[in-house]
Design a protein around this motif. Structure first.
Motif, PDB file in Angstrom:
ATOM      1  N   UNK A  85     101.045  81.749  33.744  1.00 27.19           N
ATOM      2  CA  UNK A  85     101.596  82.094  32.389  1.00 27.19           C
ATOM      3  C   UNK A  85     102.904  81.572  32.456  1.00 27.19           C
ATOM      4  N   UNK A  86     103.402  81.167  31.311  1.00 28.45           N
ATOM      5  CA  UNK A  86     104.947  80.782  31.269  1.00 28.45           C
ATOM      6  C   UNK A  86     105.435  79.848  31.911  1.00 28.45           C
ATOM      7  N   UNK A  87     104.520  78.935  32.491  1.00 25.34           N
ATOM      8  CA  UNK A  87     104.964  77.736  33.127  1.00 25.34           C
ATOM      9  C   UNK A  87     103.662  76.798  33.246  1.00 25.34           C
ATOM     10  N   UNK A  88     104.222  75.470  33.634  1.00 24.72           N
ATOM     11  CA  UNK A  88     102.968  74.434  33.538  1.00 24.72           C
ATOM     12  C   UNK A  88     102.742  74.370  35.030  1.00 24.72           C
ATOM     13  N   UNK A  89     101.339  73.954  35.305  1.00 26.54           N
ATOM     14  CA  UNK A  89     100.911  73.961  36.707  1.00 26.54           C
ATOM     15  C   UNK A  89     101.704  72.598  37.150  1.00 26.54           C
ATOM     16  N   UNK A  90     101.659  72.715  38.613  1.00 27.48           N
ATOM     17  CA  UNK A  90     102.140  71.419  39.348  1.00 27.48           C
ATOM     18  C   UNK A  90     100.801  70.484  39.758  1.00 27.48           C
ATOM     19  N   UNK A  91     100.808  69.315  40.089  1.00 29.23           N
ATOM     20  CA  UNK A  91      99.810  68.711  40.628  1.00 29.23           C
ATOM     21  C   UNK A  91      99.131  69.477  41.854  1.00 29.23           C
ATOM     22  N   UNK A  92      99.908  70.146  42.616  1.00 30.01           N
ATOM     23  CA  UNK A  92      99.397  70.575  43.942  1.00 30.01           C
ATOM     24  C   UNK A  92      98.636  71.913  43.347  1.00 30.01           C
ATOM     25  N   UNK A  93      99.284  72.760  42.399  1.00 26.87           N
ATOM     26  CA  UNK A  93      98.291  73.603  41.829  1.00 26.87           C
ATOM     27  C   UNK A  93      97.053  73.414  41.388  1.00 26.87           C
ATOM     28  N   UNK A  94      97.015  72.111  40.657  1.00 24.52           N
ATOM     29  CA  UNK A  94      95.673  71.863  39.825  1.00 24.52           C
ATOM     30  C   UNK A  94      94.847  71.576  40.913  1.00 24.52           C
ATOM     31  N   UNK A  95      95.280  70.797  42.133  1.00 25.57           N
ATOM     32  CA  UNK A  95      94.193  70.597  43.131  1.00 25.57           C
ATOM     33  C   UNK A  95      93.942  71.706  44.020  1.00 25.57           C
ATOM     34  N   UNK A  96      94.636  72.644  44.060  1.00 26.61           N
ATOM     35  CA  UNK A  96      94.396  73.950  45.003  1.00 26.61           C
ATOM     36  C   UNK A  96      93.364  74.592  44.254  1.00 26.61           C
ATOM     37  N   UNK A  97      93.401  74.807  42.816  1.00 24.42           N
ATOM     38  CA  UNK A  97      92.693  75.602  42.109  1.00 24.42           C
ATOM     39  C   UNK A  97      91.187  75.031  42.303  1.00 24.42           C
ATOM     40  N   UNK A  98      90.957  73.612  42.388  1.00 28.47           N
ATOM     41  CA  UNK A  98      89.624  72.952  42.367  1.00 28.47           C
ATOM     42  C   UNK A  98      88.898  73.171  43.616  1.00 28.47           C
ATOM     43  N   UNK A  99      89.797  73.564  44.829  1.00 27.51           N
ATOM     44  CA  UNK A  99      89.115  73.545  46.125  1.00 27.51           C
ATOM     45  C   UNK A  99      88.440  75.093  46.141  1.00 27.51           C
TER      46      UNK A  99
END
Length: 133
Positions: A85-99
């Motif tokens: 919250x309070x910030x946008x996710x990075x591409x690395x975070x988006x990738x990690x959350x799907x693993x």
């Protein structure tokens, strides 16, 4: 498959990339979401100005807005839990959350301030390959 929902603050257009004063953080987030989608990540953005019912119908987001107000946005929700919250996710975070591991656990943890803490899966974002990131 993990579905990631990003709840944006009220913006003049659906992407947030419009007008004379474009916020670089929003531009970077749009690029990360676009790249993630191209990689097959199921990610959706919801704009408070154009889709207020999405916010009202998502209990954790509704509670966040009631307790902390719109200044707490953006918020990222996965499986009914706010992971950022309070910030946008990075591409690395988006990738990690799907693993996911075999037990269904995420590669991320939520810190006390609501920001995610990611465990490094490998020395580079490309699983050890050099020069691709």
């Amino acid at each position: 498959m993990t579905k990631i929902d990003i709840f944006d603050p009220a913006m003049c257009c659906s992407s947030g990339i419009c007008g004379e004063n474009v916020d670089q953080e929003v531009v970077d987030a749009a690029a990360a979401v676009s790249a993630a989608r191209k990689e097959g990540v199921d990610v959706a953005r919801h704009n408070l100005a154009s889709a207020p019912l999405d916010f009202a119908s998502t209990p954790v987001v509704r509670e966040l807005l009631e307790s902390e107000g719109a200044d707490s946005l953006p918020a990222v929700v996965i499986n009914g839990e706010i992971v950022l919250k309070g910030a946008y996710p990075t591409l690395a975070q988006l990738r990690a959350w799907t693993r996911r591991d075999s037990a269904g656990n995420s590669d991320s943890q939520v810190a006390h301030d609501g920001r995610s803490e990611l465990r490094a899966a490998s020395p580079s974002c490309c699983g050890g390959a050099s020069g691709c990131c």
